[in-house]
Scaffold this motif. Sequence first.
Motif, PDB file in Angstrom:
ATOM      1  N   GLY A 145     -12.274   0.132  -5.390  1.00  0.00           N
ATOM      2  CA  GLY A 145     -12.236  -0.644  -4.260  1.00  0.00           C
ATOM      3  C   GLY A 145     -10.688  -0.800  -3.789  1.00  0.00           C
ATOM      4  O   GLY A 145     -10.967  -1.397  -2.638  1.00  0.00           O
ATOM      5  N   ARG A 146      -9.807  -0.268  -4.295  1.00  0.00           N
ATOM      6  CA  ARG A 146      -8.542  -0.273  -3.634  1.00  0.00           C
ATOM      7  C   ARG A 146      -7.917   0.888  -3.456  1.00  0.00           C
ATOM      8  O   ARG A 146      -6.777   1.008  -3.316  1.00  0.00           O
ATOM      9  N   CYS A 147      -8.657   1.961  -3.680  1.00  0.00           N
ATOM     10  CA  CYS A 147      -8.298   3.417  -3.555  1.00  0.00           C
ATOM     11  C   CYS A 147      -9.228   4.175  -2.610  1.00  0.00           C
ATOM     12  O   CYS A 147     -10.649   3.946  -2.692  1.00  0.00           O
ATOM     13  N   VAL A 173      -9.109   0.654 -10.393  1.00  0.00           N
ATOM     14  CA  VAL A 173      -8.682   0.916  -9.184  1.00  0.00           C
ATOM     15  C   VAL A 173      -9.693   0.981  -8.122  1.00  0.00           C
ATOM     16  O   VAL A 173      -9.589   0.798  -6.916  1.00  0.00           O
ATOM     17  N   SER A 189       0.747  -1.264  -0.113  1.00  0.00           N
ATOM     18  CA  SER A 189       0.032   0.005  -0.088  1.00  0.00           C
ATOM     19  C   SER A 189       0.911   1.223  -0.087  1.00  0.00           C
ATOM     20  O   SER A 189       2.183   1.136   0.410  1.00  0.00           O
ATOM     21  N   MET A 240      -3.900   4.118  -1.423  1.00  0.00           N
ATOM     22  CA  MET A 240      -3.956   3.075  -2.287  1.00  0.00           C
ATOM     23  C   MET A 240      -3.686   1.624  -1.691  1.00  0.00           C
ATOM     24  O   MET A 240      -2.385   1.416  -0.914  1.00  0.00           O
ATOM     25  N   ILE A 241      -4.290   0.577  -1.797  1.00  0.00           N
ATOM     26  CA  ILE A 241      -4.098  -0.756  -1.137  1.00  0.00           C
ATOM     27  C   ILE A 241      -4.043  -1.887  -2.191  1.00  0.00           C
ATOM     28  O   ILE A 241      -4.230  -1.586  -3.470  1.00  0.00           O
ATOM     29  N   SER A 242      -3.403  -2.934  -1.777  1.00  0.00           N
ATOM     30  CA  SER A 242      -3.634  -4.289  -2.701  1.00  0.00           C
ATOM     31  C   SER A 242      -2.812  -3.837  -3.995  1.00  0.00           C
ATOM     32  O   SER A 242      -3.593  -4.138  -5.349  1.00  0.00           O
ATOM     33  N   LEU A 243      -1.991  -3.198  -4.022  1.00  0.00           N
ATOM     34  CA  LEU A 243      -1.209  -2.823  -5.357  1.00  0.00           C
ATOM     35  C   LEU A 243      -0.833  -3.782  -6.097  1.00  0.00           C
ATOM     36  O   LEU A 243      -0.431  -4.974  -5.517  1.00  0.00           O
ATOM     37  N   LYS A 244      -0.957  -3.410  -7.574  1.00  0.00           N
ATOM     38  CA  LYS A 244      -0.573  -4.640  -8.575  1.00  0.00           C
ATOM     39  C   LYS A 244       0.668  -3.896  -9.389  1.00  0.00           C
ATOM     40  O   LYS A 244       0.629  -2.509  -9.455  1.00  0.00           O
ATOM     41  N   ASP A 255      -0.192  -1.138 -11.512  1.00  0.00           N
ATOM     42  CA  ASP A 255      -0.653   0.278 -10.939  1.00  0.00           C
ATOM     43  C   ASP A 255       0.567   1.181 -11.180  1.00  0.00           C
ATOM     44  O   ASP A 255       0.595   2.240 -10.664  1.00  0.00           O
TER      45      ASP A 255
END
Length: 127
Positions: A66-68, A64, A17, A83-87, A90
């Motif tokens: 649901g992840r931001c 993004v 994150s 930001m979480i659960s970054l890929k 991203d």
Amino acid sequence: QVQLAESGGGLVQSGGSLRLSCVASGRALRDYAVGWFRQAPGKEREFVAGLSRNGGNIAYGDSVDGRCAIDRDIAKNILYLQMISLKPEDTGVYLCAPAATTSMSSVYRDSPRYVSWGQGTQVTVSS
């Protein structure tokens, strides 16, 4: 006219994150709708998140959602992007920008609505 300066990017592992900051100077953030965008090499600028002038309406990009989380501190005149659960997808330069508008409730996804683009902050997500 407001000037924005981004910070908080870096190298993070997939699943990690980050919290990006965007410090405003010259004018108050509440005088503008604001947005976060990102740009990866060879790709078009992509909408990440936007916030209306009154702070009551928020929109996120499909990639993004649901992840931001976009947020602002009115007293400090700072805009944030958590930001979480970054890929790895991203990865890119993240930019914040203001959109001049008389609407208190509109959120804008189109980058031409925005002005005064800064240098951005690089986010790199390793797999």
